[in-house]
Design a protein around this motif. Structure first.
Motif, PDB file in Angstrom:
ATOM      1  N   ALA A  82       4.688 -58.753 -22.914  1.00 20.12           N
ATOM      2  CA  ALA A  82       3.093 -58.433 -23.731  1.00 20.12           C
ATOM      3  C   ALA A  82       2.293 -59.177 -22.933  1.00 20.12           C
ATOM      4  O   ALA A  82       0.887 -58.782 -22.478  1.00 20.12           O
ATOM      5  CB  ALA A  82       3.298 -59.286 -25.418  1.00 20.12           C
ATOM      6  N   ALA A  83       2.232 -60.739 -22.869  1.00 15.67           N
ATOM      7  CA  ALA A  83       1.292 -61.621 -21.787  1.00 15.67           C
ATOM      8  C   ALA A  83       1.251 -60.936 -20.316  1.00 15.67           C
ATOM      9  O   ALA A  83       0.606 -60.812 -19.507  1.00 15.67           O
ATOM     10  CB  ALA A  83       2.235 -63.058 -21.956  1.00 15.67           C
ATOM     11  N   ASP A  84       2.666 -60.482 -19.306  1.00 15.16           N
ATOM     12  CA  ASP A  84       2.656 -59.963 -18.158  1.00 15.16           C
ATOM     13  C   ASP A  84       1.975 -58.793 -18.317  1.00 15.16           C
ATOM     14  O   ASP A  84       1.116 -58.375 -17.090  1.00 15.16           O
ATOM     15  CB  ASP A  84       3.682 -59.619 -17.918  1.00 15.16           C
ATOM     16  N   VAL A  85       1.745 -57.386 -19.222  1.00 18.16           N
ATOM     17  CA  VAL A  85       0.951 -56.222 -19.386  1.00 18.16           C
ATOM     18  C   VAL A  85      -0.082 -56.929 -19.258  1.00 18.16           C
ATOM     19  O   VAL A  85      -1.058 -56.417 -18.738  1.00 18.16           O
ATOM     20  CB  VAL A  85       1.509 -55.701 -20.685  1.00 18.16           C
ATOM     21  N   LEU A  86      -1.480 -57.799 -20.023  1.00 20.06           N
ATOM     22  CA  LEU A  86      -2.110 -58.036 -20.429  1.00 20.06           C
ATOM     23  C   LEU A  86      -2.288 -58.715 -19.335  1.00 20.06           C
ATOM     24  O   LEU A  86      -3.343 -58.052 -18.408  1.00 20.06           O
ATOM     25  CB  LEU A  86      -2.671 -59.190 -21.486  1.00 20.06           C
ATOM     26  N   TYR A  87      -2.292 -59.744 -18.852  1.00 20.90           N
ATOM     27  CA  TYR A  87      -2.123 -60.420 -17.182  1.00 20.90           C
ATOM     28  C   TYR A  87      -2.764 -58.987 -16.376  1.00 20.90           C
ATOM     29  O   TYR A  87      -3.487 -58.479 -15.253  1.00 20.90           O
ATOM     30  CB  TYR A  87      -1.799 -61.759 -16.607  1.00 20.90           C
ATOM     31  N   ALA A 102      -3.465 -55.686 -16.319  1.00 17.81           N
ATOM     32  CA  ALA A 102      -4.135 -55.331 -16.589  1.00 17.81           C
ATOM     33  C   ALA A 102      -5.661 -55.515 -16.936  1.00 17.81           C
ATOM     34  O   ALA A 102      -6.165 -55.370 -16.339  1.00 17.81           O
ATOM     35  CB  ALA A 102      -4.240 -55.097 -18.094  1.00 17.81           C
ATOM     36  N   MET A 103      -6.004 -56.954 -16.477  1.00 20.14           N
ATOM     37  CA  MET A 103      -6.988 -57.865 -16.395  1.00 20.14           C
ATOM     38  C   MET A 103      -7.146 -58.241 -15.016  1.00 20.14           C
ATOM     39  O   MET A 103      -8.177 -57.884 -14.446  1.00 20.14           O
ATOM     40  CB  MET A 103      -6.728 -59.207 -16.920  1.00 20.14           C
ATOM     41  N   VAL A 113      -6.591 -66.092 -23.536  1.00 20.45           N
ATOM     42  CA  VAL A 113      -4.894 -65.771 -23.510  1.00 20.45           C
ATOM     43  C   VAL A 113      -4.069 -66.778 -23.743  1.00 20.45           C
ATOM     44  O   VAL A 113      -3.481 -67.045 -24.239  1.00 20.45           O
ATOM     45  CB  VAL A 113      -4.685 -64.395 -22.425  1.00 20.45           C
TER      46      VAL A 113
END
Length: 88
Positions: A36-41, A43-44, A73
């Motif tokens: 989830a963190a990889d996906v969020l980063y 997207a950022m 984050v």
């Protein structure tokens, strides 16, 4: 060490605070948090127009607001990992 003692296992992930081996459930939750963190980063970086970091490098953002968001984050990830390790 006696003959009835458990043999020492090597290469087993452990909780860094307690030294206890991680359960399958804990490892599953830690992996889900990482994904989830990889996906969020990603997207950022896409929203800002910056490139993702290389291997073994930190995320660096150009704008002040995105850098502040990245700090929040990181804090959230730290607390999420601690919570995942507390669950048995």
């Amino acid at each position: 060490m006696g003959p009835r003692d458990q043999p020492t296992r090597f290469g087993v992930p452990v909780n860094y605070e307690t030294g206890e081996p991680l359960t399958d459930r804990q490892m599953h939750h830690l992996e889900a948090i990482k994904v989830a963190a990889d996906v969020l980063y990603a997207a950022m970086h896409e929203a800002e127009g910056s490139g993702p970091p290389g291997e073994h490098q930190d995320h660096v953002f150009q704008s002040r607001r995105m850098a502040i968001a990245a700090t929040h984050v990181e804090t959230a990830l730290m607390f999420a990992r601690k919570a995942a390790l507390e669950a048995k």
